[in-house]
Design an enzyme around this catalytic site. Structure first.
Site, short mmCIF file in Angstrom:
data_model
loop_
_atom_site.label_atom_id
_atom_site.label_comp_id
_atom_site.label_asym_id
_atom_site.label_seq_id
_atom_site.Cartn_x
_atom_site.Cartn_y
_atom_site.Cartn_z
N HIS A 128 -30.26 15.44 -20.81
CA HIS A 128 -29.50 15.57 -19.57
C HIS A 128 -28.04 15.91 -19.90
O HIS A 128 -27.62 15.83 -21.06
CB HIS A 128 -29.57 14.29 -18.73
CG HIS A 128 -29.08 13.07 -19.43
ND1 HIS A 128 -29.90 12.09 -19.93
CD2 HIS A 128 -27.82 12.67 -19.74
CE1 HIS A 128 -29.18 11.15 -20.49
NE2 HIS A 128 -27.92 11.48 -20.40
C1 T46 Z 1 -25.94 9.39 -22.37
C2 T46 Z 1 -26.68 8.90 -23.53
C3 T46 Z 1 -25.91 9.01 -24.79
C4 T46 Z 1 -28.36 2.23 -15.53
O1 T46 Z 1 -28.94 1.70 -14.56
N1 T46 Z 1 -27.06 1.96 -15.79
C5 T46 Z 1 -26.38 2.52 -16.82
O2 T46 Z 1 -25.18 2.25 -17.03
C6 T46 Z 1 -27.10 3.46 -17.67
C7 T46 Z 1 -26.42 4.14 -18.83
C8 T46 Z 1 -28.39 3.74 -17.38
N2 T46 Z 1 -29.03 3.13 -16.33
C9 T46 Z 1 -30.44 3.44 -16.07
C10 T46 Z 1 -30.68 4.86 -15.56
C11 T46 Z 1 -32.06 5.21 -16.06
O3 T46 Z 1 -33.04 4.80 -15.15
O4 T46 Z 1 -31.20 3.35 -17.29
C12 T46 Z 1 -32.19 4.38 -17.35
C13 T46 Z 1 -32.03 5.20 -18.62
O5 T46 Z 1 -30.75 5.84 -18.57
P1 T46 Z 1 -30.49 7.28 -19.21
O6 T46 Z 1 -31.51 8.25 -18.74
O7 T46 Z 1 -29.08 7.64 -18.95
O8 T46 Z 1 -30.74 6.97 -20.76
P2 T46 Z 1 -30.45 7.80 -22.07
O9 T46 Z 1 -30.62 6.86 -23.20
O10 T46 Z 1 -31.26 9.03 -22.08
O11 T46 Z 1 -28.93 8.24 -21.99
C14 T46 Z 1 -27.86 7.34 -22.22
C15 T46 Z 1 -26.76 7.48 -21.17
O12 T46 Z 1 -27.16 6.97 -19.95
C16 T46 Z 1 -26.30 8.88 -21.04
O13 T46 Z 1 -25.24 9.00 -20.13
O14 T46 Z 1 -25.15 10.29 -22.45
O15 T46 Z 1 -27.24 7.60 -23.45
#
Ligand code: T46
Length: 136
Positions: A50
């Site tokens: 993303h």
């Molecule tokens: C990034 C990389 C390096 C929340 O509810 N609150 C939060 O603060 C975060 C970060 C995530 N979430 C929820 C949203 C999704 O349902 O946790 C789930 C997984 O999040 P995300 O798709 O963002 O996960 P990653 O590991 O793919 O990405 C993360 C960061 O969110 C993103 O901004 O740049 O790590």
């Protein structure tokens, strides 16, 4: 267009005593609004996939190793290896990122904004349109 780059945080201490690294106003490129961390990621999983419209972040592997691929709006991919707790990766807005982790990796994310799902670009085709627009 801002580019991703590595930040060398101060490393205070010595081998026999251990180390302290510090992130503070003077060595950060934005005002911090949120800190979160991810851990226990299986080795066969690729996370990310993303970009963000506005969010800027710094990733730190406080333990283990993280392989990060960043695609910027000029279509260029750059690979970074985070394997040291005194090293951070600044990721500007509008960068498509993927990350692979060692199982012991603990990723600390220092973020410029509160969590906001509407800030995510999760469809690569949407991101590709922005790349095409930037390059034309
Ligand atoms: C990034 C990389 C390096 C929340 O509810 N609150 C939060 O603060 C975060 C970060 C995530 N979430 C929820 C949203 C999704 O349902 O946790 C789930 C997984 O999040 P995300 O798709 O963002 O996960 P990653 O590991 O793919 O990405 C993360 C960061 O969110 C993103 O901004 O740049 O790590």
């Amino acid at each position: 267009m801002k580019k991703p780059y590595l930040i060398a945080f101060p490393k205070i201490g010595e081998t026999l005593l251990g180390y302290i690294s510090v992130a503070e106003k003077e060595n950060l490129p934005f005002e911090v609004k949120r800190i979160y961390w991810t851990y226990f990621t299986p080795e066969n999983i690729i996370r990310g996939g993303h970009a963000h419209y506005q969010l800027e972040q710094i990733l730190v592997a406080v333990a283990g190793k993280i392989d990060v691929d960043i695609e910027t709006l000029d279509g260029v991919h750059t690979q970074f290896i985070l394997d040291s707790a005194d090293k951070g990766l600044f990721i500007p807005k509008l960068c498509w990122r993927t990350m692979k982790y060692t199982h012991n990796a603990v990723q600390m994310c220092i973020a410029s904004m509160a969590y906001q799902e509407s800030d995510y670009i999760r469809d690569y085709q949407e991101f590709a349109k922005l790349v095409t627009a930037e390059m034309s």
